[in-house]
Every structure is written in C-alpha cells, then in structure tokens.
Design a protein around this motif. Structure first.
Motif, PDB file in Angstrom:
ATOM      1  N   ILE A 122       0.833  -1.214   0.000  1.00 38.74           N
ATOM      2  CA  ILE A 122       0.000   0.000   0.000  1.00 38.74           C
ATOM      3  C   ILE A 122       0.863   1.257   0.000  1.00 38.74           C
ATOM      4  O   ILE A 122       0.512   2.266  -0.632  1.00 38.74           O
ATOM      5  CB  ILE A 122      -0.991   0.002   1.181  1.00 38.74           C
ATOM      6  CG1 ILE A 122      -0.285   0.033   2.535  1.00 38.74           C
ATOM      7  CG2 ILE A 122      -1.932  -1.195   1.090  1.00 38.74           C
ATOM      8  CD1 ILE A 122      -1.237   0.116   3.746  1.00 38.74           C
ATOM      9  N   VAL A 123       2.009   1.206   0.688  1.00 32.76           N
ATOM     10  CA  VAL A 123       2.906   2.369   0.677  1.00 32.76           C
ATOM     11  C   VAL A 123       3.567   2.514  -0.693  1.00 32.76           C
ATOM     12  O   VAL A 123       3.706   3.629  -1.222  1.00 32.76           O
ATOM     13  CB  VAL A 123       3.958   2.261   1.802  1.00 32.76           C
ATOM     14  CG1 VAL A 123       4.972   3.401   1.703  1.00 32.76           C
ATOM     15  CG2 VAL A 123       3.277   2.285   3.166  1.00 32.76           C
ATOM     16  N   ALA A 124       3.952   1.396  -1.294  1.00 33.97           N
ATOM     17  CA  ALA A 124       4.525   1.440  -2.650  1.00 33.97           C
ATOM     18  C   ALA A 124       3.558   2.086  -3.625  1.00 33.97           C
ATOM     19  O   ALA A 124       3.962   2.871  -4.497  1.00 33.97           O
ATOM     20  CB  ALA A 124       4.884   0.025  -3.109  1.00 33.97           C
ATOM     21  N   ASP A 125       2.284   1.768  -3.496  1.00 32.52           N
ATOM     22  CA  ASP A 125       1.283   2.303  -4.424  1.00 32.52           C
ATOM     23  C   ASP A 125       1.159   3.814  -4.305  1.00 32.52           C
ATOM     24  O   ASP A 125       1.082   4.526  -5.319  1.00 32.52           O
ATOM     25  CB  ASP A 125      -0.069   1.638  -4.155  1.00 32.52           C
ATOM     26  CG  ASP A 125      -1.060   1.888  -5.280  1.00 32.52           C
ATOM     27  OD1 ASP A 125      -0.756   1.490  -6.432  1.00 32.52           O
ATOM     28  OD2 ASP A 125      -2.125   2.480  -5.025  1.00 32.52           O
ATOM     29  N   VAL A 126       1.149   4.322  -3.074  1.00 37.08           N
ATOM     30  CA  VAL A 126       1.043   5.776  -2.884  1.00 37.08           C
ATOM     31  C   VAL A 126       2.324   6.467  -3.350  1.00 37.08           C
ATOM     32  O   VAL A 126       2.271   7.534  -3.984  1.00 37.08           O
ATOM     33  CB  VAL A 126       0.737   6.104  -1.412  1.00 37.08           C
ATOM     34  CG1 VAL A 126       0.770   7.617  -1.183  1.00 37.08           C
ATOM     35  CG2 VAL A 126      -0.623   5.538  -1.010  1.00 37.08           C
ATOM     36  N   LEU A 127       3.476   5.889  -3.057  1.00 32.56           N
ATOM     37  CA  LEU A 127       4.736   6.469  -3.545  1.00 32.56           C
ATOM     38  C   LEU A 127       4.761   6.512  -5.064  1.00 32.56           C
ATOM     39  O   LEU A 127       5.278   7.472  -5.666  1.00 32.56           O
ATOM     40  CB  LEU A 127       5.926   5.649  -3.026  1.00 32.56           C
ATOM     41  CG  LEU A 127       6.202   5.715  -1.524  1.00 32.56           C
ATOM     42  CD1 LEU A 127       7.343   4.758  -1.154  1.00 32.56           C
ATOM     43  CD2 LEU A 127       6.545   7.142  -1.088  1.00 32.56           C
ATOM     44  N   CYS A 128       4.196   5.499  -5.710  1.00 34.17           N
ATOM     45  CA  CYS A 128       4.116   5.472  -7.171  1.00 34.17           C
ATOM     46  C   CYS A 128       3.279   6.637  -7.685  1.00 34.17           C
ATOM     47  O   CYS A 128       3.670   7.332  -8.638  1.00 34.17           O
ATOM     48  CB  CYS A 128       3.519   4.139  -7.623  1.00 34.17           C
ATOM     49  SG  CYS A 128       3.338   3.984  -9.409  1.00 34.17           S
ATOM     50  N   GLU A 129       2.120   6.862  -7.050  1.00 38.12           N
ATOM     51  CA  GLU A 129       1.263   7.988  -7.441  1.00 38.12           C
ATOM     52  C   GLU A 129       1.992   9.309  -7.263  1.00 38.12           C
ATOM     53  O   GLU A 129       1.927  10.195  -8.136  1.00 38.12           O
ATOM     54  CB  GLU A 129      -0.010   8.005  -6.588  1.00 38.12           C
ATOM     55  CG  GLU A 129      -1.009   6.913  -6.906  1.00 38.12           C
ATOM     56  CD  GLU A 129      -2.242   7.020  -6.032  1.00 38.12           C
ATOM     57  OE1 GLU A 129      -2.442   8.090  -5.410  1.00 38.12           O
ATOM     58  OE2 GLU A 129      -2.999   6.046  -5.957  1.00 38.12           O
ATOM     59  N   MET A 130       2.668   9.448  -6.144  1.00 32.16           N
ATOM     60  CA  MET A 130       3.391  10.696  -5.868  1.00 32.16           C
ATOM     61  C   MET A 130       4.518  10.911  -6.865  1.00 32.16           C
ATOM     62  O   MET A 130       4.729  12.026  -7.360  1.00 32.16           O
ATOM     63  CB  MET A 130       3.938  10.671  -4.439  1.00 32.16           C
ATOM     64  CG  MET A 130       2.873  10.799  -3.369  1.00 32.16           C
ATOM     65  SD  MET A 130       3.599  10.787  -1.702  1.00 32.16           S
ATOM     66  CE  MET A 130       2.231  11.448  -0.732  1.00 32.16           C
ATOM     67  N   ALA A 131       5.253   9.835  -7.171  1.00 32.65           N
ATOM     68  CA  ALA A 131       6.348   9.956  -8.144  1.00 32.65           C
ATOM     69  C   ALA A 131       5.816  10.314  -9.521  1.00 32.65           C
ATOM     70  O   ALA A 131       6.411  11.142 -10.233  1.00 32.65           O
ATOM     71  CB  ALA A 131       7.134   8.648  -8.189  1.00 32.65           C
ATOM     72  N   ASP A 132       4.703   9.697  -9.922  1.00 29.83           N
ATOM     73  CA  ASP A 132       4.097  10.020 -11.221  1.00 29.83           C
ATOM     74  C   ASP A 132       3.793  11.509 -11.330  1.00 29.83           C
ATOM     75  O   ASP A 132       4.023  12.131 -12.372  1.00 29.83           O
ATOM     76  CB  ASP A 132       2.792   9.233 -11.416  1.00 29.83           C
ATOM     77  CG  ASP A 132       3.029   7.758 -11.692  1.00 29.83           C
ATOM     78  OD1 ASP A 132       4.173   7.388 -12.026  1.00 29.83           O
ATOM     79  OD2 ASP A 132       2.060   6.975 -11.571  1.00 29.83           O
ATOM     80  N   GLU A 133       3.276  12.080 -10.247  1.00 28.88           N
ATOM     81  CA  GLU A 133       2.912  13.495 -10.245  1.00 28.88           C
ATOM     82  C   GLU A 133       4.145  14.391 -10.217  1.00 28.88           C
ATOM     83  O   GLU A 133       4.255  15.349 -10.994  1.00 28.88           O
ATOM     84  CB  GLU A 133       2.008  13.786  -9.050  1.00 28.88           C
ATOM     85  CG  GLU A 133       1.567  15.239  -8.949  1.00 28.88           C
ATOM     86  CD  GLU A 133       0.596  15.492  -7.810  1.00 28.88           C
ATOM     87  OE1 GLU A 133       0.529  16.647  -7.337  1.00 28.88           O
ATOM     88  OE2 GLU A 133      -0.104  14.542  -7.391  1.00 28.88           O
ATOM     89  N   LEU A 134       5.079  14.076  -9.344  1.00 25.99           N
ATOM     90  CA  LEU A 134       6.232  14.957  -9.153  1.00 25.99           C
ATOM     91  C   LEU A 134       7.213  14.895 -10.324  1.00 25.99           C
ATOM     92  O   LEU A 134       7.915  15.878 -10.604  1.00 25.99           O
ATOM     93  CB  LEU A 134       6.949  14.611  -7.846  1.00 25.99           C
ATOM     94  CG  LEU A 134       6.150  14.873  -6.565  1.00 25.99           C
ATOM     95  CD1 LEU A 134       6.910  14.361  -5.342  1.00 25.99           C
ATOM     96  CD2 LEU A 134       5.845  16.369  -6.408  1.00 25.99           C
TER      97      LEU A 134
END
Length: 683
Positions: free
Chosen positions: A454-466
């Motif tokens: 679940i943490v990997a998934d949120v980090l993925c979303e954040m990286a996609d945006e940033l």
C-alpha cells in the motif's frame, strides 16, 4: 561466506543479495559446494529447503548429502541445482483452489537474501536453506514469495522519490522490521490436564482468579528463577540459529512474557520470528513448561500480540522515517510520512485483514490491545507540523524540553517530542511505525506484504505526479498540503478505547471491522485486486486463494473449539456437576434425618447448582445442534463462516458462562481441570 567463497563468487553473490541482481547457476554451484563443506564440518548430514506454506507455520523435508557412485559407494555431494531448486507436494498444503489433489508438483526456490543456518535437534545437525514455495504454474503457495515481491515493489517506488530529491547513490530501499513476540508459559503438567489448551491453544472454560493483573505487579517485574533459566537457554538457542534476540521481560498478565529481536530486513525478520516461535515451544518443553502463543489463552486478562515495528532504510544506511532535529525542514521525511498516512487511510481494510484471525477477535479492543478501528498516532510535534503545512502557516518544530524530575542528583534528560500511545493500532514511535494489531501466533509476512504494497502504491502515485512537475519544490509542497487535507482523518492521538472515539471514527468515515469474517472480503475487492496486480505482488487468483484459505481456517478453528467444548462439557463438567449436586442432596437428607436443623444454606446451594446445571445442559444441547447444522451447511465459505461467528460462537459463549459459574460453586477437590489460579500462578 567471505572466508569460504572465491573473491569473485563472493562479490557476485553479494551483488544479488544487496542489489537484486540475477544469480548465475555457475555461481550457485560454487556456493552450494562451500555451503555443504561448511555444514559437514560442523556435523551436518542432511539439508532441507525450509519454507512457509499458508498454514502460518514452517515446512521442511530432509535430504542427506550422500550420492551413490558407480562402484557402489557414496560421496557427500550438494549441487547448485539442489541449492537453488527443490520439489515438494503442493496439493497437501492449503492452496485455496490453486492446486487440486491430482496437481501435486510444487517448487521451493532458494532465498539467498536470508542466511542459511544449522539446526541441532534429535535428528542431528541439519542445514536449513530458507526458500520460497510456488506451484507448477508459478502461483505463490507460501507467505514468503509475496513478501519478497512487495519488498521489490516498495524499493522500486521509493527509489523514484529519492531520485527526485537528488539522491543518485542509493541502489535499494529496504524495509526493516523488529517483531516483539508475546507469549504465556504454564506448567506442562497442568497444561496436559486441559483438553482445551491441547486442542485449541486457549482455555474455553475458566473463571477469573481472585487476583489477576489489577495490581500491575507482574509487568517488568523480577523474573522468577525457573522462568529466567528458560529465558537464558532460549537466548542461547536463538543465537545459535543467528537470531539476534535482544530484549526479554515480564509482560502485563501473570505468566505472560515478551521477547524482541534486533531489527532486520523484513524477509529475514519474518524467518527469525518463525524460528522464535518454534524455539519458544521447544525450550519451554525442556523446562517443564508449555508455551502458549494464542492471542487470548485466558479470558479477562491481557492477550498476546506481536508488535510489528516497520521502517524504511536505504542500502547506504539512511533511515527514511527519521525526522531529524528539525522535521519541519525535512521535506523528504514529510513526503514519506504523508505517503504512509494516505496508504493507511485508503487501505485500512487491508491492514485489518492482515491482523485478522479467530484468536485476535477475542483480543482486540482491551487490555493493551488496540481497537479494531485503524488509526495513526503521530504525537504532538508531527501533528502540529502537518497542521501548519495544511493551513499554510509558518512551519516550525516543537523544541525538546528538559524533563523536570525534581531530584538534583539525577542527570538532566531531554523529553522526547511526543508521548507514546498504547491504544493506537499504527503508531509512529520516533523513526518507525509500530503496527500493534498483529496476532501473536501469526506470521509477520502478511502485515508486511500489505504495508509494503500500500505504501509502494502511494509512492508510485506521488512519483508520477512529481516527475511531471516543472517546479519540484513548489509541487512537493502542494502535494503535501493536499495529502494532509484529504487523509488527516486517520490521525488520532487520543484514547482508542473510549466510546467517544468509536463515535468520532464513525463521523470521520473510518471503518470499524469487528471480526475476522468481516475483514476477509477486503482481499478480493476490485480495489485490492488492482492494487496487488499493479505492483505484481499477488494476482487475482492468488488473492482469491488466500480469501478461501482464511475462511477455511476460521471455520476449522471454530469447529475444533466447539467440538472440544462439547467433549469437555459432556465428559468432565456435566458429570462433576451431577456428582456434586448429588453430594449436596445427600447431605441435606442426612442432616434432616438426624433432626430439625437449618439446612437452608445447603438447599440454596443445591438450587443454585441444579439451576445452573439445567441451563448448562440446555446450552450444551443448543451448541451441539448449532455445530451439527454448521458442519452440514452447503452454503459458500463466507456464509458458512458467518454462521459460525453469529450462531456457533454465541452458543459457545452461553455454555461457557454456565460452566464458569459452576466452577465458582463446586468443590475444588472434584473440579475436573486446573483453574486459572493454578495455570497463571504456578510457575
């Protein structure tokens, strides 16, 4: 390894361990030969691929090192192929439909990132090789395979974030875990007189003793000599296996204790915790104890959990969850922190199912166990910083104060920036998160698979945006504000036991999943399937199999408990109740025959016993009927599990209430089993 392997082989193996590089079979051949020599020199004759099927326990099949030669002799041999791959029957372990009876082939694959070890027991000395376990079709049949996949997933996404902050040297992000293991010790001779402890691991009957834990005198108390001798041998046995046992102490309940190891990489920590549970039982037996790992072996006193202390570190030693002296300026830390907050808020249902088993249903919500509502404790300092970020105020950190003790000769100490909260399921404790809901008897792989993914998934979303941002600094601050605003509802620093929190959590929209049966369906929601498939941690079929296995385990557990209750009720408690009532009746008759004496006390006692016995027999019949109906139900697994929870468990509770009352009024000399007073205070 450094001593035994050629320099280039050692470098290649270390590269695989540290960076995830593919291991060449030629390298494995050299490693296998060195490993064999090392083991044989220390007396080993056999090796085993040691794996963790979905039973929650470990499995092993022992093979000797001997191989036949053409002249009829044997040589000691161990090939690279034997090191890397083994075979096992895949249909005899729980598979949830992944394997049919006729589909028997399964494979064990060497996990070179977890150290091999030697174990000495009645079999002699054996080389244990930690492995993953998968089916002929490649599906995960164990708890380690998805754990390793989840570790790769979070490393991949965390590296993307680190690169955005200019870190070009870190090659791998590692999740680390320290699992605190709670357990009970009871005298083995008393244990052997309790059918419920033998068959289910918990007492199905038992009235509370006059003294329990209300004086709070057992916690951190002086360790009794007999227990201390057990603990000393436990440390030695664990150190022999390479398990870095560190802390030991008395826990809250009488006869309850805790052991904690030093933090390690998550898959190694999971292996170590399995060894800790196994060694606890083995060493306890040598000292005349039985070790109870059940979450609630005794009703009304503190239950046992397994606090899963989880953190994120880089391969070059940086703890990504360490706030530093000025956490308000540590934007990288704040980004990882808010990612975890969002992950917990979005996937509280998955975290709940990772801590769900029948034993934990009795434990959660009281006696230092967290409630079933998932929330995060951050403490005053971090909560204040996040509030400042959200509102756009000037951000600053709370200064650490001097602790005023009032004794001049004591050293000055700085207070931590926040207190601790023992009622929080998911608490930040300085540089890690402590997930306190994990059941004491369970593998820690499940909660860490969930947390990592679940943490990997949120980090993925954040990286996609940033990664798309033109102004990184501006974008990251905007992202922090939005994430805090949208997910702050999961932050709660107060008393998780209070009724007010239950009401407040409902207003916030936080799920309150009270039982294992309610929790299990979270595994097969569209949200969960998409999440796990997106990061290649678990496929839909693997998730569905785990859904079925958990339901089956719940049904089997309650079935065994109900059958055990019926056995004890019919053959132990009911006969004793009848015998005692007959004795009282006979006493009344004899006294009346002598003269006109007051027998009101005896009559009152007889009325109480016979009335309770009648209720006990009615409830016994009701439980028997409910259990029989449940076992013959043709409904699907979920509906059947619901029936066990709602009907069978309710009847078990009624039967227990009558039995426990009978225990308080029947002569101690004839009561058929050791009581709580015996079990908890005779160490």
């Amino acid at each position: 390894m450094r001593e035994r392997l050629p320099k280039e082989t050692y470098k290649a193996l270390k590269k695989t361990i540290d960076e995830g590089a593919t291991l060449d079979l030629k390298i494995a051949e050299v490693v296998a030969n060195a490993m064999k020599d090392w083991a044989i020199e220390r007396g080993a004759t056999h090796y085993t691929h040691w794996f963790q099927p979905m039973t929650g326990m470990t499995a092993e099949k022992h093979d000797s090192f001997i191989s036949p030669t053409s002249d009829g002799r044997v040589i000691m041999e161990f090939s690279g192929k034997e090191l890397i791959k083994g075979e096992s029957d895949a249909s005899s372990f729980p598979s949830g439909g992944l394997r049919a009876t006729f589909e028997a082939r399964g494979y064990t694959a060497w996990d070179c990132t977890s150290p091999a070890f030697l174990k000495e027991d009645a079999n002699g000395i054996t080389l244990y090789i930690p492995t993953a376990f998968c089916s002929y079709t490649g599906d995960a049949l164990d708890k380690k395979t998805p754990l390793l996949r989840s570790m790769e997933a979070i490393s991949k996404q965390a590296l993307r974030i680190l690169r955005l902050f200019g870190n070009t040297t870190t090659k791998k992000v590692i999740t680390t875990v320290g699992a605190e293991q709670e357990y009970f010790l009871v005298d083995k001779k008393l244990y052997e007189k309790r059918k419920d402890l033998i068959f289910t691991g918990r007492t199905l009957f038992g009235a509370l003793p006059p003294k329990g834990q209300e004086k709070e005198d057992h916690y951190y108390g002086s360790i009794k000599e007999r227990v201390a001798a057990f603990m000393q041998e436990l440390d030695i046995e664990l150190w022999k296996l390479g398990v870095p046992a560190k802390t030991k102490h008395n826990e809250v309940a009488p006869a309850q204790f805790e052991i904690a190891p030093i933090f390690d990489t998550t898959n190694v920590a999971a292996d170590h915790n399995q060894l800790i549970m196994e060694t606890l039982k083995k060493v306890a037996d040598r000292h005349g104890f039985a070790c109870l790992l059940h979450e609630k072996p005794f009703a009304g006193v503190n239950g046992s959990g397994k606090h899963n202390n989880w953190s994120l570190s880089t391969d070059d030693g940086q703890n990504l969850l360490k706030p530093g002296r000025t956490p308000h300026e540590n934007i990288q830390f704040l980004l990882f922190l808010t990612a975890i907050i969002k992950a917990v808020d979005l996937h509280a249902d998955l975290l709940r199912v990772s801590a769900a088993n029948p034993g934990n249903d009795h434990r959660l919500g009281a006696n230092e166990a967290p409630p079933a509502i998932i929330s995060i404790f951050l403490g005053d300092q971090l909560t204040e910083i996040l509030e400042q970020i959200e509102t756009g105020c000037d951000v600053c950190s709370k200064e650490r104060e001097i602790l005023e003790i009032g004794v001049s000769t004591l050293p000055q100490m700085r207070k931590d920036t926040t207190d601790r909260n023992r009622t929080s399921p998911f608490a930040f404790t300085g540089n890690k998160f402590e997930f306190r809901m994990v059941p004491s008897s369970a593998s820690i792989s499940d909660p860490n698979v969930i947390t990592n993914t679940i943490v990997a998934d949120v980090l993925c979303e954040m990286a996609d945006e940033l990664e798309q941002a033109e102004d990184f600094d501006k974008a990251v601050r905007k992202l922090l504000r939005r994430t805090i605003r949208e997910h702050k509802r999961v932050i709660f620093n107060g008393n998780g036991y209070s009724n007010e929190w239950i009401e407040e959590a409902a207003r916030r929209g936080l799920p309150n999943i009270a039982s294992t049966v309610e929790a299990i369906p979270a595994l097969i929601t569209e949200k969960a399937i998409n999440l796990f498939e997106r990061h290649k941690v678990l496929s839909k079929t693997e998730l569905c199999s785990r859904f079925e296995i958990l339901l089956e385990d719940y049904i089997n557990t309650i079935t065994i408990e109900a059958k055990t209750m019926l056995l004890m009720a019919k053959r132990q408690i009911l006969p004793v109740g009848i015998k005692f009532s007959a004795q009282v009746a006979e006493s009344i008759s004899k006294i009346k025959n002598i003269g006109d004496f007051d027998v009101s006390a005896q009559v009152e006692l007889l009325e109480e016993v016979t009335k309770t016995l009648a209720s006990f027999k009615r409830n016994l019949n009701n439980l028997e009927e409910a259990a029989h109906k449940a076992s013959n139900m043709e409904a699907d697994s979920y509906k059947k599990a619901c029936y066990y929870r709602d009907v069978v468990c309710a009847e078990m509770k009624k039967l227990r209430e009558d039995a426990d009352h009978l225990e308080t009024i029947i002569d101690e000399e004839i009561w058929p089993m050791p009581t709580y007073s015996d079990l908890l205070f005779q160490l």
